[in-house]
Motif scaffolding. Structure first.
Motif, PDB file in Angstrom:
ATOM      1  N   ARG A  25       0.812  -1.222   0.000  1.00 21.28           N
ATOM      2  CA  ARG A  25       0.000   0.000   0.000  1.00 21.28           C
ATOM      3  C   ARG A  25       0.844   1.270   0.000  1.00 21.28           C
ATOM      4  NH1 ARG A  25      -3.331  -0.241   5.195  1.00 21.28           N
ATOM      5  NH2 ARG A  25      -1.247  -0.842   5.937  1.00 21.28           N
ATOM      6  N   LEU A  26       2.132   1.162   0.343  1.00 21.19           N
ATOM      7  CA  LEU A  26       2.963   2.357   0.438  1.00 21.19           C
ATOM      8  C   LEU A  26       3.145   3.035  -0.913  1.00 21.19           C
ATOM      9  CD1 LEU A  26       3.642   0.886   3.173  1.00 21.19           C
ATOM     10  CD2 LEU A  26       5.871   1.974   3.015  1.00 21.19           C
ATOM     11  N   VAL A  27       3.219   2.236  -1.984  1.00 22.72           N
ATOM     12  CA  VAL A  27       3.387   2.794  -3.333  1.00 22.72           C
ATOM     13  C   VAL A  27       2.128   2.490  -4.130  1.00 22.72           C
ATOM     14  CG1 VAL A  27       4.786   2.814  -5.425  1.00 22.72           C
ATOM     15  CG2 VAL A  27       5.880   2.412  -3.203  1.00 22.72           C
ATOM     16  N   GLN A  28       1.448   3.540  -4.543  1.00 25.15           N
ATOM     17  CA  GLN A  28       0.181   3.391  -5.258  1.00 25.15           C
ATOM     18  C   GLN A  28       0.397   3.490  -6.765  1.00 25.15           C
ATOM     19  OE1 GLN A  28      -1.929   6.708  -3.536  1.00 25.15           O
ATOM     20  NE2 GLN A  28      -2.938   5.413  -2.000  1.00 25.15           N
ATOM     21  N   THR A  29      -0.362   2.697  -7.504  1.00 22.97           N
ATOM     22  CA  THR A  29      -0.387   2.806  -8.964  1.00 22.97           C
ATOM     23  C   THR A  29      -1.491   3.763  -9.371  1.00 22.97           C
ATOM     24  OG1 THR A  29       0.378   0.529  -9.204  1.00 22.97           O
ATOM     25  CG2 THR A  29      -0.660   1.545 -11.137  1.00 22.97           C
ATOM     26  N   ILE A  30      -1.160   4.755 -10.162  1.00 22.16           N
ATOM     27  CA  ILE A  30      -2.149   5.687 -10.706  1.00 22.16           C
ATOM     28  C   ILE A  30      -2.320   5.341 -12.189  1.00 22.16           C
ATOM     29  CG2 ILE A  30      -2.800   8.099 -11.010  1.00 22.16           C
ATOM     30  CD1 ILE A  30      -2.422   7.187  -8.079  1.00 22.16           C
ATOM     31  N   VAL A  31      -3.445   4.762 -12.518  1.00 27.60           N
ATOM     32  CA  VAL A  31      -3.666   4.190 -13.847  1.00 27.60           C
ATOM     33  C   VAL A  31      -3.374   5.228 -14.937  1.00 27.60           C
ATOM     34  CG1 VAL A  31      -5.346   3.104 -15.390  1.00 27.60           C
ATOM     35  CG2 VAL A  31      -5.357   2.576 -12.934  1.00 27.60           C
ATOM     36  N   LYS A  32      -2.597   4.800 -15.918  1.00 30.22           N
ATOM     37  CA  LYS A  32      -2.229   5.591 -17.097  1.00 30.22           C
ATOM     38  C   LYS A  32      -1.370   6.811 -16.776  1.00 30.22           C
ATOM     39  CE  LYS A  32      -6.237   4.231 -19.882  1.00 30.22           C
ATOM     40  NZ  LYS A  32      -7.367   4.697 -20.700  1.00 30.22           N
ATOM     41  N   ARG A  33      -0.985   6.949 -15.515  1.00 34.13           N
ATOM     42  CA  ARG A  33      -0.171   8.116 -15.176  1.00 34.13           C
ATOM     43  C   ARG A  33       1.180   7.738 -14.588  1.00 34.13           C
ATOM     44  NH1 ARG A  33      -3.326  11.973 -11.422  1.00 34.13           N
ATOM     45  NH2 ARG A  33      -1.433  13.208 -11.740  1.00 34.13           N
ATOM     46  N   GLY A  34       1.213   6.790 -13.627  1.00 34.98           N
ATOM     47  CA  GLY A  34       2.480   6.430 -13.015  1.00 34.98           C
ATOM     48  C   GLY A  34       2.288   5.926 -11.592  1.00 34.98           C
ATOM     49  N   TYR A  35       3.168   6.361 -10.693  1.00 38.17           N
ATOM     50  CA  TYR A  35       3.147   5.871  -9.320  1.00 38.17           C
ATOM     51  C   TYR A  35       3.349   7.037  -8.350  1.00 38.17           C
ATOM     52  CZ  TYR A  35       3.999   1.414 -11.659  1.00 38.17           C
ATOM     53  OH  TYR A  35       3.905   0.323 -12.470  1.00 38.17           O
ATOM     54  N   ARG A  36       2.836   6.834  -7.144  1.00 37.79           N
ATOM     55  CA  ARG A  36       2.999   7.846  -6.098  1.00 37.79           C
ATOM     56  C   ARG A  36       3.079   7.154  -4.748  1.00 37.79           C
ATOM     57  NH1 ARG A  36      -1.681   8.951  -3.157  1.00 37.79           N
ATOM     58  NH2 ARG A  36      -1.009  11.071  -2.683  1.00 37.79           N
ATOM     59  N   LEU A  37       3.660   7.868  -3.761  1.00 38.72           N
ATOM     60  CA  LEU A  37       3.598   7.401  -2.387  1.00 38.72           C
ATOM     61  C   LEU A  37       2.223   7.718  -1.816  1.00 38.72           C
ATOM     62  CD1 LEU A  37       7.008   8.397  -0.707  1.00 38.72           C
ATOM     63  CD2 LEU A  37       6.296   6.157  -1.540  1.00 38.72           C
ATOM     64  N   ALA A  38       1.713   6.809  -0.993  1.00 40.28           N
ATOM     65  CA  ALA A  38       0.423   7.047  -0.333  1.00 40.28           C
ATOM     66  C   ALA A  38       0.657   7.984   0.842  1.00 40.28           C
ATOM     67  CB  ALA A  38      -0.184   5.723   0.119  1.00 40.28           C
ATOM     68  N   HIS A  39       0.954   9.220   0.502  1.00 44.45           N
ATOM     69  CA  HIS A  39       1.376  10.197   1.505  1.00 44.45           C
ATOM     70  C   HIS A  39       0.206  10.649   2.371  1.00 44.45           C
ATOM     71  CE1 HIS A  39       3.032  14.441   2.427  1.00 44.45           C
ATOM     72  NE2 HIS A  39       3.558  13.582   3.258  1.00 44.45           N
ATOM     73  N   GLU A  40       0.472  10.836   3.673  1.00 44.49           N
ATOM     74  CA  GLU A  40      -0.556  11.261   4.623  1.00 44.49           C
ATOM     75  C   GLU A  40      -0.068  12.485   5.396  1.00 44.49           C
ATOM     76  OE1 GLU A  40      -0.855   7.702   6.912  1.00 44.49           O
ATOM     77  OE2 GLU A  40      -2.509   6.914   5.718  1.00 44.49           O
ATOM     78  N   PRO A  41      -0.047  13.642   4.759  1.00 41.93           N
ATOM     79  CA  PRO A  41       0.452  14.829   5.460  1.00 41.93           C
ATOM     80  C   PRO A  41      -0.366  15.175   6.692  1.00 41.93           C
ATOM     81  CG  PRO A  41      -0.633  15.425   3.392  1.00 41.93           C
ATOM     82  CD  PRO A  41      -0.487  13.934   3.383  1.00 41.93           C
ATOM     83  N   GLU A  42      -1.663  14.866   6.669  1.00 40.05           N
ATOM     84  CA  GLU A  42      -2.497  15.205   7.824  1.00 40.05           C
ATOM     85  C   GLU A  42      -2.132  14.346   9.030  1.00 40.05           C
ATOM     86  OE1 GLU A  42      -4.264  11.855   5.604  1.00 40.05           O
ATOM     87  OE2 GLU A  42      -3.505  13.848   5.060  1.00 40.05           O
ATOM     88  N   ALA A  43      -1.579  13.124   8.804  1.00 39.86           N
ATOM     89  CA  ALA A  43      -1.169  12.270   9.921  1.00 39.86           C
ATOM     90  C   ALA A  43       0.134  12.746  10.520  1.00 39.86           C
ATOM     91  CB  ALA A  43      -1.015  10.829   9.441  1.00 39.86           C
ATOM     92  N   ALA A  44       0.959  13.379   9.703  1.00 38.13           N
ATOM     93  CA  ALA A  44       2.269  13.803  10.181  1.00 38.13           C
ATOM     94  C   ALA A  44       2.216  15.121  10.931  1.00 38.13           C
ATOM     95  CB  ALA A  44       3.223  13.921   8.992  1.00 38.13           C
ATOM     96  N   GLY A  45       1.422  16.062  10.402  1.00 37.73           N
ATOM     97  CA  GLY A  45       1.372  17.384  11.005  1.00 37.73           C
ATOM     98  C   GLY A  45       2.730  18.044  10.960  1.00 37.73           C
ATOM     99  N   ALA A  46       3.080  18.710  12.034  1.00 42.60           N
ATOM    100  CA  ALA A  46       4.344  19.443  12.092  1.00 42.60           C
ATOM    101  C   ALA A  46       5.539  18.522  12.190  1.00 42.60           C
ATOM    102  CB  ALA A  46       4.330  20.396  13.289  1.00 42.60           C
ATOM    103  N   CYS A  47       5.323  17.232  12.485  1.00 37.83           N
ATOM    104  CA  CYS A  47       6.432  16.306  12.656  1.00 37.83           C
ATOM    105  C   CYS A  47       6.968  15.789  11.326  1.00 37.83           C
ATOM    106  CB  CYS A  47       6.029  15.124  13.532  1.00 37.83           C
ATOM    107  SG  CYS A  47       5.594  15.607  15.208  1.00 37.83           S
ATOM    108  N   ASP A  48       6.209  15.931  10.265  1.00 33.05           N
ATOM    109  CA  ASP A  48       6.616  15.404   8.973  1.00 33.05           C
ATOM    110  C   ASP A  48       7.528  16.425   8.302  1.00 33.05           C
ATOM    111  OD1 ASP A  48       6.900  14.095   6.631  1.00 33.05           O
ATOM    112  OD2 ASP A  48       4.774  13.998   6.139  1.00 33.05           O
ATOM    113  N   ASP A  49       8.846  16.217   8.419  1.00 32.96           N
ATOM    114  CA  ASP A  49       9.727  17.276   7.958  1.00 32.96           C
ATOM    115  C   ASP A  49      10.031  17.216   6.473  1.00 32.96           C
ATOM    116  OD1 ASP A  49      12.586  15.754   9.599  1.00 32.96           O
ATOM    117  OD2 ASP A  49      11.605  15.200   7.737  1.00 32.96           O
ATOM    118  N   GLU A  50       9.938  16.011   5.863  1.00 32.85           N
ATOM    119  CA  GLU A  50      10.179  15.852   4.427  1.00 32.85           C
ATOM    120  C   GLU A  50      11.368  16.679   3.980  1.00 32.85           C
ATOM    121  OE1 GLU A  50       6.544  16.959   2.519  1.00 32.85           O
ATOM    122  OE2 GLU A  50       5.364  15.755   3.865  1.00 32.85           O
ATOM    123  N   LYS A  51      12.438  16.628   4.765  1.00 35.94           N
ATOM    124  CA  LYS A  51      13.484  17.615   4.535  1.00 35.94           C
ATOM    125  C   LYS A  51      14.377  17.249   3.369  1.00 35.94           C
ATOM    126  CE  LYS A  51      15.173  17.590   8.577  1.00 35.94           C
ATOM    127  NZ  LYS A  51      15.972  17.976   9.720  1.00 35.94           N
TER     128      LYS A  51
END
Length: 401
Positions: free
Chosen positions: A371-397
């Motif tokens: 589930r961590l890597v999602q397939t987006i049909v006809k477009r490609g792939y993305r991470l199943a990112h949850e910024p709302e779960a991370a809040g201020a702790c998600d630094d993505e630096k």
């Protein structure tokens, strides 16, 4: 484990069963360019979880074979010395041992004993006392600059000063004394030359330019200069410097060591005191803080390190191709990456977009949760990112110094 650059190894998965706090350098690869004490430095880094690459950048010239040291010794004996500056304990001990071998030991000790002896630090003081000498002064900072300031406060005209070098010239130090009127004898107690076998260093240049190491440690300025020189011979000087400026941490034991890199615009980290343990602590502080990228994905905490990820605190080593895919997907978490973008991250022999599909499947298997890597049909792939779960702790630096 320790990895010699000429013999790459694969690090196994660390830990199983009950989750344990990962070591601070787990998942990072650190190169050691030191010649002397490389085993000690490697052990300290490994104790904190690092994968270590050994690539000695210099070779120490044996003291007894060093004609320059013998010439400097005779220069010291030609006339009384007023001041002796001891910069390293091992250097003073080696000098006396070499003089003994030349049957000049007693004369040298008598000459040095009649001079005012200045010690740069505690190891120098220990060697001075072990030789039966007594130091007159030592700086709190263990800095050659403070020793120079101490000397320049007095009238040095006509003063004979012997300066024991520590593996490299000290042109600014010596020139300042000479401009103040002193006669200076430079004592090259040990010298650095290029290693006989430069293959490990050549391999390290390739690893730095391809970002296969996360940090390179330096314990002497000649080691830093030697790495740059080998890169220049291979036509990789600019790629090496760019990698050290942007992505690979340069950790130096002190400002003298860092000088050749900083002249090239390479930022460095340095400990307050020039000690191996302090250098390792700087690496321990800098790599996780500045080289890790953290995101919340599909209910998991994901932290990207050099050759591995921390998934909910568990270390998961991944092959280089899978790490490259994950870095591309996490550069802007949640953004869809096209198959062509991801293909560009894979090895050159990956011929088509089918290779991307296979690599993504292997990445999902490696991470243990598809589930961590999602397939987006006809477009490609993305991470199943949850910024709302991370809040201020998600630094993505983005890696910074």
């Amino acid at each position: 484990m320790t990895e010699r650059v000429s013999e790459p190894v694969t690090e196994p998965v660390v830990g199983s069963g009950v989750a344990a706090e990962p070591s601070p350098l787990a998942g990072f690869t650190v190169a050691v360019t030191a010649a002397r004490r490389r085993t000690e430095l490697a052990a300290l880094l490994e104790r904190h979880g690092a994968r270590v690459v050994l690539a000695p950048a210099i070779l120490i010239v044996p003291l007894a074979d060093d004609t320059e040291l013998r010439r400097a010794t005779h220069a010291c004996l030609d006339a009384p010395l007023d001041v002796l500056v001891v910069t390293t304990g091992i250097g003073l001990r080696g000098w006396i041992e070499a003089a003994d071998g030349w049957e000049l030991g007693e004369r040298l000790l008598a000459c040095l004993g009649a001079a005012e002896v200045l010690a740069r630090g505690p190891k120098s003081r220990g060697a001075i006392r072990a030789a039966g000498l007594t130091e007159a002064w030592s700086p709190e900072s263990e800095s050659s600059a403070e020793v120079l300031d101490h000397l320049l406060r007095r009238d040095l005209r006509g003063t004979r000063i012997a300066v024991q070098l520590h593996g490299e010239p000290l042109p600014d130090f010596v020139e300042a004394l000479r401009l103040a009127g002193a006669e200076v004898v430079e004592v090259p107690v040990y010298r650095w030359v290029a290693p006989d076998d430069v293959a490990p260093l050549q391999r390290l240049v390739e690893m730095v330019t391809s970002r296969q190491v996360d940090a390179v440690t330096f314990t002497s300025a000649p080691a830093a200069a030697s790495l740059v020189s080998v890169a220049e011979d291979a036509g990789l000087r600019e790629p090496l410097v760019e990698a050290l400026r942007a992505d690979v941490l340069a950790a130096c034991v002190g400002p003298v060591t860092a000088a050749p890199l900083e002249r090239l615009g390479v930022p460095t980290v340095q400990p307050f005191r020039a000690r191996l343990g302090a250098l390792v602590r700087e690496v321990v502080a800098a790599l996780p803080a500045g080289r890790a990228r953290r995101v919340h994905v599909a209910g998991h905490r994901l932290e990207l390190r050099g050759h591995a990820v921390l998934l909910d605190g568990q270390l998961v080593p991944l092959p280089p191709a899978q790490m490259a895919l994950l870095r591309a997907l996490s550069a802007q978490p949640g953004r869809v990456c096209t198959r062509q973008e991801l293909l560009d991250c894979l090895p050159a022999d990956s011929a088509d977009e089918h290779a991307v599909e296979m690599a993504v499947n292997r990445l999902r298997t490696g991470l243990g949760d598809p589930r961590l890597v999602q397939t987006i049909v006809k477009r490609g792939y993305r991470l199943a990112h949850e910024p709302e779960a991370a809040g201020a702790c998600d630094d993505e630096k983005v890696a910074t110094r």
